[in-house]
Write an enzyme that holds these catalytic residues in place. Structure first.
Site, PDB file in Angstrom:
ATOM      1  N   LYS A  82      25.332  -3.630  -1.211  1.00 34.58           N
ATOM      2  CA  LYS A  82      27.415  -3.440  -1.263  1.00 34.58           C
ATOM      3  C   LYS A  82      27.367  -2.935   0.141  1.00 34.58           C
ATOM      4  CE  LYS A  82      26.263  -2.955  -6.182  1.00 34.58           C
ATOM      5  NZ  LYS A  82      26.359  -1.794  -7.340  1.00 34.58           N
ATOM      6  N   ARG A 107       0.789  -1.077   0.366  1.00 32.47           N
ATOM      7  CA  ARG A 107      -0.258  -0.104   0.242  1.00 32.47           C
ATOM      8  C   ARG A 107       1.356   1.508   0.193  1.00 32.47           C
ATOM      9  NH1 ARG A 107      -2.925  -3.513   1.696  1.00 32.47           N
ATOM     10  NH2 ARG A 107      -0.981  -4.461   2.769  1.00 32.47           N
ATOM     11  N   THR A 108       2.074   1.641   0.599  1.00 37.09           N
ATOM     12  CA  THR A 108       2.192   2.514   1.094  1.00 37.09           C
ATOM     13  C   THR A 108       3.105   2.310  -0.452  1.00 37.09           C
ATOM     14  OG1 THR A 108       2.396   2.247   3.276  1.00 37.09           O
ATOM     15  CG2 THR A 108       3.811   3.884   2.521  1.00 37.09           C
ATOM     16  N   HIS A 149       5.238   6.093  11.508  1.00 34.85           N
ATOM     17  CA  HIS A 149       4.151   5.892  10.284  1.00 34.85           C
ATOM     18  C   HIS A 149       3.423   7.064   9.722  1.00 34.85           C
ATOM     19  CE1 HIS A 149       3.390   4.183   6.664  1.00 34.85           C
ATOM     20  NE2 HIS A 149       2.722   3.370   7.317  1.00 34.85           N
ATOM     21  N   ARG A 205      11.256   3.833   3.433  1.00 37.68           N
ATOM     22  CA  ARG A 205      11.214   3.433   4.407  1.00 37.68           C
ATOM     23  C   ARG A 205      12.260   2.364   4.748  1.00 37.68           C
ATOM     24  NH1 ARG A 205       5.644  -0.794   4.579  1.00 37.68           N
ATOM     25  NH2 ARG A 205       5.137   1.056   5.337  1.00 37.68           N
TER      26      ARG A 205
END
Ligand code: NCD
Length: 306
Positions: free
Chosen positions: A80, A51-52, A129, A101
């Site tokens: 890396k 969703r986000t 959030h 995120r």
């Protein structure tokens, strides 16, 4: 330049304006279809998301902009060993705004310190959030017509559930908000929210273990998933995961206008039979997230649409 790390980065007036804007976008999408022509959104997701990430992308595309990004740490140079600070310096040259995120609390904040473009915290570990909160607030305002004078039940994983932490931060600024915190002992709200937010603001709250005990008093029931990825051991997760299961039988004790929210994804905590109850609002909530993210992008990029 502004970033969004926590709902507190937006004043109550700004939140209200963004909700009005989101409603106008929903009613007149064509007015906004070219508001971000030529602008780019980077989605830098070091943790899974449906969703986000997709609602951010959908939001930017609906504003006429474009999107680029990565959807896992493995597919970025983090694999890396690149630092978030270096990554965002580079992304600053590729995009106009970034949603990030990350599994580590505070990582988007570090990015913001090194960034030349607005950074939006799209979820940082078990911490905050804020853009889910934007969707939650709009959903509550649309359903109840107000954000004050409500009894809100927060149920499930209140310890690791970042959506709960952000929602509490945002709601304590409205008049007459009461919380019923429904969780097992092991998943209680962390003290940095209970003491520093609820108690510091003199907010009425109580903690209970049984959902059945809380349900009759609620205006909103906000269910959450037990956050498996934040547990130190799998056995503990298995012990907790089905602690709450909301079903039609439990809902019989709820008010006819008690709406059910959930940031999604759901696992077992809401039985599928509940979906057809008119009080089940979680899919509407996910859709509201797109309008609020559109409003947020316009606000942070300082784009005005007349
Ligand atoms: C939430 C999250 O990522 O914190 N999901 C979402 O963004 N809608 C809730 C969750 O994963 O349980």
């Amino acid at each position: 330049m502004r970033h969004l790390m926590n709902p507190l980065d937006l004043s109550v007036e700004e939140l209200d304006q963004m909700m009005d804007l989101a409603c106008d976008i929903e009613a007149h999408p064509e007015k906004y279809a070219h508001a971000c022509d030529g602008r780019k959104l980077a989605t830098c997701f070091y943790e899974p998301s449906t969703r986000t990430r997709l609602s951010f992308e959908s939001a930017m595309l609906s504003l006429g902009g474009s999107v680029l990004g990565f959807s896992s740490a493995d597919s970025s140079s983090a694999a890396k060993g690149e630092t978030v600070a270096d990554t965002i310096r580079v992304i600053s040259g590729y995009a106009d705004i970034c949603a990030m995120r990350h599994p580590k609390e505070g990582a988007p904040m570090v990015a913001a310190m090194y960034s030349e473009i607005p950074v939006i915290n799209a979820g940082d570990g078990g911490h905050q959030h804020p853009t889910q909160t934007l969707a939650d607030l709009l959903t509550i305002r649309k359903l109840k017509g107000r954000l004050g004078n409500l009894t809100i039940g927060l149920c499930g994983d209140l310890k690791f559930g970042r959506t709960v932490h952000s929602l509490i931060n945002a709601l304590v600024r409205y008049e007459g908000i009461r919380f019923i915190l429904i969780s097992p002992e092991e998943l209680r709200l962390p003290s940095y929210i209970r003491d520093d937010v609820l108690m510091a603001n003199n907010i009425e709250y109580k903690e209970v273990i049984r959902l059945e005990e809380a349900i009759p008093d609620l205006d909103i029931l906000y269910m959450t998933r037990v956050q498996r990825e934040r547990f130190f051991n799998e056995e503990e997760y298995i012990r907790m995961k089905d602690f709450y299961v909301l079903n039609n039988e439990k809902l019989e004790a709820a008010r006819p206008d008690m709406y059910i929210l959930h940031p999604l994804p759901r696992v077992n905590e809401i039985a599928v039979e509940v979906d057809s109850d008119p009080r089940a609002a979680y899919f509407r909530q996910a859709k509201n997230g797109v309008y609020m993210r559109m409003a947020l992008i316009l606000t942070l990029l300082e784009v005005k649409v007349c």
